[in-house]
Design an enzyme around this catalytic site. Structure first.
Site: not given
Ligand code: UD1
Length: 419
Positions: A22-23, A92, A116, A121-125, A306, A328, A398
């Site tokens: 899925k991912n 997301r 979820c 789970r921000p998107v700042d990066l 996961d 995480i 999902r």
């Molecule tokens: C994450 C998991 C992924 C999993 C998915 C769904 C990791 C590294 N990533 O991916 O394996 O399949 O969740 O459960 O294990 N973050 C920020 N700012 C950002 C983006 C992320 O602070 O802009 C933080 C998140 O809150 C989290 C960490 O970075 O604590 C890792 O997040 P990220 O890998 O981006 O999340 P997903 O891509 O959803």
């Protein structure tokens, strides 16, 4: 709202076909917006998340057909660069259309994402990276409004910590940018490699995917290709852990255990044995009861976050005490109280759950709280005595394709109850 009724205590025997990841599929689907030619994705799981993203891509202008796990996507013309709240909030991964739209059309308006409920789970990066690539970004009423009228430029992106979503997002934007983009501290997940393989086949110039340093040289245009989605390592781990909880022996067809990373030796230590076969992988228990093992979730090749909830469920009936540390996400133990309703002894302190194994769980009505946590309840129920009723099954729909069908074919007593 559908429920799943499971009567536990029956070992699992048979063949489970493991679906495409899925991912990976979701990010590959977003890549279809980068070309005016047709992208054909094979081995795509039929899941609610896939359907949701498909609706979003359709409204951006992609024509599609989905038959027998083959998804054809053709975004000849982009007719809308707006990704509305209703289509983004539930998942997301939809947010990743921002980069491709920006790269191809020079502008996009995308709702901030949902997904979820497992933490902030921000998107700042994502936004910082796109800004570094020359995008002008504003936030307005829950939407990201981004513009890059002269196109995106390559940039050096150094992530402060590993993010799968942000790494993929930069790749999806940088392939059509002007010049070279270097990502350091990139995520190394197999899904990143899958995305890079597909984009490179389309004509992109990406090197280093699967390592912490990824290099992308932008190209003018990408072409359509046919790409096969890699097998779902989380689903693979889920069925392996179902065997751990219920006993038995399953052949996980099409699975690739090498994708499990550090989870593989941990599952072996806990008492599962794996054997590669022509079909995929055979998994069975080597002990009457799993052995307690400590784990800590980490970016790949570490143990996937996961898999954490499902592992906690397997440890609920293990011999001994295990410590499960989640590094995480900050709010990913919502399954602990639900498992407690079935008799599990789990205490959560900050990022660590201490699981004291009990000989047997007892079926109970429980509530699914997020996608992967829902699967932990199924795993617990398969090994439990009596009936478990799992409420809010839409979470499972999902991310786990034909779940009750696959389990029932291996002897589980599981039934969907519609209300
Ligand atoms: C994450 C998991 C992924 C999993 C998915 C769904 C990791 C590294 N990533 O991916 O394996 O399949 O969740 O459960 O294990 N973050 C920020 N700012 C950002 C983006 C992320 O602070 O802009 C933080 C998140 O809150 C989290 C960490 O970075 O604590 C890792 O997040 P990220 O890998 O981006 O999340 P997903 O891509 O959803």
């Amino acid at each position: 709202m559908d429920k799943l009724a499971i009567i536990g205590g029956r070992p699992l025997y048979g063949i489970v076909p493991i679906s495409g990841a899925k991912n990976s599929a979701l990010k590959l689907m977003a890549a279809s917006l980068l070309t005016d030619e047709e992208l054909v994705l094979e081995n795509v799981p039929r899941l609610a998340d896939v359907d949701m993203l498909l609706r979003l891509l359709n409204q951006h202008g992609a024509q599609s057909s989905f038959e027998d796990a083959t998804l054809r996507l053709h975004a000849k013309d982009i007719i809308s660069t707006v990704a509305p709240y209703d289509l983004v909030r539930k998942m997301r991964a939809s947010f990743n259309v921002l980069g491709p739209l920006l790269a191809r059309e020079g502008k996009a308006k995308v709702s901030l994402p949902g997904g979820c409920a497992i933490g902030a789970r921000p998107v700042d990066l994502h936004l910082k990276a796109l800004t570094a690539m020359g995008a002008k970004i504003d936030l307005d009423e829950g939407y990201v409004i981004a513009e890059a009228p002269d196109g995106l430029q390559g940039a050096d992106i150094a992530f402060p910590f590993v993010s799968v979503g942000a790494t993929e997002h930069v790749m999806l934007a940088a392939v059509l940018a002007d010049g070279e983009t270097k990502i350091s501290n990139a995520a190394c997940e197999p899904e990143i490699v899958d995305l890079a393989d597909c984009l490179n086949a389309m004509g992109a110039k990406i090197s280093g995917a699967g390592t912490a340093s990824i290099n992308i040289v932008g190209v003018d245009r990408l072409a359509g290709v046919t790409h096969r989605v890699l097998p779902d390592r989380i689903e693979t781990g889920a069925y392996a852990m179902a065997v751990g909880a219920a006993g038995g022996e399953l052949t996980l067809a099409n699975a690739d255990i090498d994708l499990l990373g550090a989870a593989l030796p941990v599952l072996e230590k806990a008492g599962l044995s794996f054997e590669k076969t022509n079909e995929g992988v055979r998994v069975k228990t080597t002990r009457d009861r799993s052995l307690a093992v400590d784990i800590e979730t980490k970016p790949y090749p570490g143990i996937a976050t996961d898999l954490q909830a499902m592992f906690t469920a397997m440890m609920a009936t293990a011999d001994g005490v295990s410590h499960v540390k989640e590094t995480i996400f900050e709010n990913r133990f919502m399954h602990a109280p639900e498992l407690g309703r079935m008799g599990a002894k789990i205490s959560v302190d900050g990022q660590t759950a201490t699981v004291t194994g009990v000989a047997r769980l007892k079926g109970a009505p429980v509530m699914a709280t997020d996608l992967r946590a829902s699967m932990s309840l199924i795993i617990a129920a398969l090994g439990a005595e009596g009936q478990t009723m799992v409420n809010r099954v839409y979470h499972l729909d999902r991310g786990f394709e034909r779940l009750e069908e696959k389990l029932a074919e291996c002897g589980a007593l599981i039934e969907r109850v519609s209300e």
